[in-house]
Design an enzyme around this catalytic site. Structure first.
Site, PDB file in Angstrom:
ATOM      1  N   ARG A  25     -29.361   8.696 -17.255  1.00  4.59           N
ATOM      2  CA  ARG A  25     -29.285   7.485 -16.449  1.00  4.59           C
ATOM      3  C   ARG A  25     -28.914   7.757 -14.994  1.00  4.59           C
ATOM      4  NH1 ARG A  25     -26.225   1.994 -17.501  1.00  4.59           N
ATOM      5  NH2 ARG A  25     -24.416   3.139 -16.790  1.00  4.59           N
ATOM      6  N   CYS A  49       3.696   2.722  11.877  1.00  5.01           N
ATOM      7  CA  CYS A  49       3.689   3.299  10.523  1.00  5.01           C
ATOM      8  C   CYS A  49       5.129   3.415  10.010  1.00  5.01           C
ATOM      9  CB  CYS A  49       3.025   4.672  10.551  1.00  5.01           C
ATOM     10  SG  CYS A  49       3.279   5.625   9.043  1.00  5.01           S
ATOM     11  N   CYS A  52       6.172   7.321   9.570  1.00  2.95           N
ATOM     12  CA  CYS A  52       6.255   8.279  10.687  1.00  2.95           C
ATOM     13  C   CYS A  52       7.719   8.529  11.078  1.00  2.95           C
ATOM     14  CB  CYS A  52       5.477   7.748  11.897  1.00  2.95           C
ATOM     15  SG  CYS A  52       3.724   8.174  11.877  1.00  2.95           S
ATOM     16  N   ASN A  74      12.306   4.633  -2.471  1.00  2.00           N
ATOM     17  CA  ASN A  74      11.338   3.580  -2.176  1.00  2.00           C
ATOM     18  C   ASN A  74      12.076   2.263  -1.911  1.00  2.00           C
ATOM     19  OD1 ASN A  74       9.258   1.579  -2.359  1.00  2.00           O
ATOM     20  ND2 ASN A  74       8.009   3.051  -3.486  1.00  2.00           N
ATOM     21  N   ASP A  75      11.757   1.624  -0.769  1.00  2.35           N
ATOM     22  CA  ASP A  75      12.452   0.389  -0.402  1.00  2.35           C
ATOM     23  C   ASP A  75      12.083  -0.768  -1.335  1.00  2.35           C
ATOM     24  OD1 ASP A  75      13.781   1.492   1.932  1.00  2.35           O
ATOM     25  OD2 ASP A  75      11.809   1.550   2.872  1.00  2.35           O
ATOM     26  N   HIS A 112       0.926  11.957  11.164  1.00  2.00           N
ATOM     27  CA  HIS A 112       0.316  10.755  10.603  1.00  2.00           C
ATOM     28  C   HIS A 112      -1.171  10.959  10.294  1.00  2.00           C
ATOM     29  CE1 HIS A 112      -0.031   6.386  10.006  1.00  2.00           C
ATOM     30  NE2 HIS A 112      -1.167   6.458  10.672  1.00  2.00           N
ATOM     31  N   ASN A 152      -1.362   8.549  -4.565  1.00  3.89           N
ATOM     32  CA  ASN A 152      -2.527   7.689  -4.365  1.00  3.89           C
ATOM     33  C   ASN A 152      -3.032   7.975  -2.964  1.00  3.89           C
ATOM     34  OD1 ASN A 152      -2.312   6.274  -6.815  1.00  3.89           O
ATOM     35  ND2 ASN A 152      -0.829   4.865  -5.929  1.00  3.89           N
ATOM     36  N   SER A 160      -1.036   2.201   0.295  1.00  2.76           N
ATOM     37  CA  SER A 160      -0.720   1.133   1.238  1.00  2.76           C
ATOM     38  C   SER A 160      -0.554   1.677   2.657  1.00  2.76           C
ATOM     39  CB  SER A 160       0.551   0.408   0.805  1.00  2.76           C
ATOM     40  OG  SER A 160       1.599   1.341   0.619  1.00  2.76           O
ATOM     41  N   HIS A 163      -0.492   7.492   5.989  1.00  2.03           N
ATOM     42  CA  HIS A 163       0.377   8.650   6.267  1.00  2.03           C
ATOM     43  C   HIS A 163       0.475   9.506   4.996  1.00  2.03           C
ATOM     44  CE1 HIS A 163       3.645  10.301   8.911  1.00  2.03           C
ATOM     45  NE2 HIS A 163       3.811  10.981   7.792  1.00  2.03           N
ATOM     46  N   HIS A 165       1.497  11.143   1.908  1.00  2.00           N
ATOM     47  CA  HIS A 165       2.721  11.040   1.096  1.00  2.00           C
ATOM     48  C   HIS A 165       2.367  10.941  -0.378  1.00  2.00           C
ATOM     49  CE1 HIS A 165       1.492   6.796   1.218  1.00  2.00           C
ATOM     50  NE2 HIS A 165       2.310   6.580   0.193  1.00  2.00           N
ATOM     51  N   GLN A 167       4.507   9.995  -4.439  1.00  2.00           N
ATOM     52  CA  GLN A 167       5.654   9.284  -5.005  1.00  2.00           C
ATOM     53  C   GLN A 167       6.191  10.025  -6.214  1.00  2.00           C
ATOM     54  OE1 GLN A 167       5.359   4.927  -5.144  1.00  2.00           O
ATOM     55  NE2 GLN A 167       3.222   5.141  -4.555  1.00  2.00           N
ATOM     56  N   HIS A 280       1.542  16.227 -15.087  1.00  2.00           N
ATOM     57  CA  HIS A 280       2.096  16.024 -16.424  1.00  2.00           C
ATOM     58  C   HIS A 280       2.948  17.233 -16.749  1.00  2.00           C
ATOM     59  CE1 HIS A 280      -0.950  12.759 -17.761  1.00  2.00           C
ATOM     60  NE2 HIS A 280       0.155  12.240 -17.258  1.00  2.00           N
ATOM     61  N   PHE A 311     -17.030   2.017 -10.950  1.00  2.00           N
ATOM     62  CA  PHE A 311     -16.146   0.957 -11.430  1.00  2.00           C
ATOM     63  C   PHE A 311     -15.893   1.153 -12.916  1.00  2.00           C
ATOM     64  CE2 PHE A 311     -17.829  -0.919  -7.581  1.00  2.00           C
ATOM     65  CZ  PHE A 311     -16.710  -1.550  -7.059  1.00  2.00           C
ATOM     66  N   TYR A 315     -18.279  -2.356 -20.373  1.00  2.00           N
ATOM     67  CA  TYR A 315     -18.186  -1.508 -21.560  1.00  2.00           C
ATOM     68  C   TYR A 315     -16.929  -0.648 -21.518  1.00  2.00           C
ATOM     69  CZ  TYR A 315     -19.720   1.256 -25.517  1.00  2.00           C
ATOM     70  OH  TYR A 315     -19.795   1.846 -26.754  1.00  2.00           O
ATOM     71  N   GLU A 316     -16.570  -0.209 -20.307  1.00  2.00           N
ATOM     72  CA  GLU A 316     -15.395   0.664 -20.162  1.00  2.00           C
ATOM     73  C   GLU A 316     -14.087  -0.056 -20.482  1.00  2.00           C
ATOM     74  OE1 GLU A 316     -17.344   1.285 -16.805  1.00  2.00           O
ATOM     75  OE2 GLU A 316     -17.617   3.453 -16.992  1.00  2.00           O
TER      76      GLU A 316
HETATM   77 ZN   LIG Z   1      -2.167  15.292 -18.793  1.00  2.00          ZN
HETATM   78 ZN   LIG Z   2       2.690   7.679   9.887  1.00  2.00          ZN
END
Ligand SMILES: [Zn+2]
Ligand SMILES: [Zn+2]
Ligand SMILES: [Zn+2]
Length: 343
Positions: A25, A49, A52, A74-75, A112, A152, A160, A163, A165, A167, A280, A311, A315-316
């Site tokens: 496909r 930012c 920064c 984290n705030d 940055h 992320n 978000s 810069h 980073h 977590q 992990h 996406f 089905y997923e």
């Molecule tokens: Zn894993």
């Molecule tokens: Zn920055």
């Protein structure tokens, strides 16, 4: 069995789940959503930012004039250390339990405008050290039993702030995804007396067709059961459980693999490649976890260009995950990419 022409299912032994592969496909036309690209250039310092150096954050705290990595609470933490211990259970159907924890942010660099592939190797090496330090520091807290390091990258993955980073979320209980894997790893150990990940890595090194980059201590590959188009795993060659267990040479090697893998990602579509990635590792519950084998997962959403993403819908969501491009084809494309960053 022909894995390259006919629809088939592939098994993920880590999660005990199946995915559908539809290689016939891949030439399907695309008339769906096209993503907007973020602006090509960013300033090295952005006065607005909140990550920064020297800037004020949303919570009112001010960042120091940091010049390498910078870690802060984290705030808007999703987990809090002083949550009282409570439980709800109604006939086993309405169940809830309090969860204590801590959330921190690790800024990779004061710059940055940089991302991991832009950073000098020595700076990435420092990030590797901070991952290990944070695992030790948070894992040592009495109520913490698991330390989840994740990144992320890119607005497409919900970052978000551009810069560079990541977590660290430390929690009282082992979260769902690593918990699934530990069940499989323990089951495999009981049945075979060996490590599932070590055995899997040996098969992949022999086959070669899903390998992306490797060095003396780490291997990056597209797993046989990959769901995301260019999903990869980074596996420690040595059987060890967590980031703090990495020796000096392994930390150097990990920085090298992170740089080479993320550079190839950026080169693939000529864009700063978005993804969610995370480590992990063994639970930090004070027990010995011989079943754990340190590895990272990279889940990038892009499918065929800088603007066309995969996406996970229909089905997923209701059946099981599905992909068109095979893991082998994806690995081959990433393998062909240069380790030198094109910008
Ligand atoms: Zn894993
Ligand atoms: Zn920055
Ligand atoms: Zn192992």
């Amino acid at each position: 069995m022909n894995l390259f022409t006919q629809p088939h299912r592939r098994y993920n032994p880590l999660t005990n789940e199946w995915i559908l592969v539809s290689p016939h496909r891949t030439d399907r036309p695309w008339q769906g959503q096209v993503e907007k690209l973020p602006p090509e250039t960013r300033p090295s310092y952005d006065p607005t930012c909140y990550l920064c150096p020297g800037n004020e954050r949303a919570g009112g705290n001010r960042n120091p004039e940091y010049d390498s990595t910078f870690v802060f609470q984290n705030d808007f933490s999703a987990l809090l250390p002083d949550t009282p211990s409570e439980k709800l259970d109604q006939r086993g159907l309405l169940r809830a339990a309090s969860e204590r924890g801590l959330c921190r942010v690790i800024c990779f660099s004061p710059r940055h405008d940089w991302t991991l592939p832009d950073m000098p190797l020595a700076d990435i090496r420092r990030v590797v050290n901070v991952w290990a330090e944070q695992t030790i520091e948070l894992g040592a807290m009495s109520f913490v039993n698991y330390v989840q390091v994740f990144e992320n990258k890119g607005a497409m993955m919900g970052a978000s702030n551009p810069h560079p980073h990541c977590q660290v979320w430390a929690s009282e209980r082992v979260p769902t995804e690593p918990a699934k894997e530990f069940r499989s790893l323990l089951g495999y150990r009981d049945e075979h007396g060996t490590c599932l990940v070590c055995d899997y890595l040996a098969l992949e090194l022999k086959a070669g067709e899903r390998l992306v980059v490797q060095n003396e201590h780490f291997v990056a590959l597209v797993p046989f059961w990959a769901v995301w188009p260019f999903e990869t795993m980074v596996l420690a060659r040595r059987h060890l459980g967590d980031l703090p267990g990495l020796d000096e040479a392994e930390r150097d090697a990990l920085a090298d693999i992170v740089k080479r893998l993320t550079t190839r990602y950026d080169n693939l579509f000529g864009v700063s490649f978005p993804y969610s990635m995370g480590w992990h590792q063994a639970p930090a519950d004070g027990e010995i976890h011989a079943e754990a084998h340190l590895h990272a997962h990279y889940y990038p959403p892009l499918l065929r260009s800088a603007t066309v993403r995969k996406f996970m819908v229909g089905y997923e969501m209701l059946g099981n995950p599905q992909r068109d491009v095979t893991a082998e084809t994806a690995a081959e494309r990433l393998r062909e990419m240069s380790d030198v960053l094109y910008r």
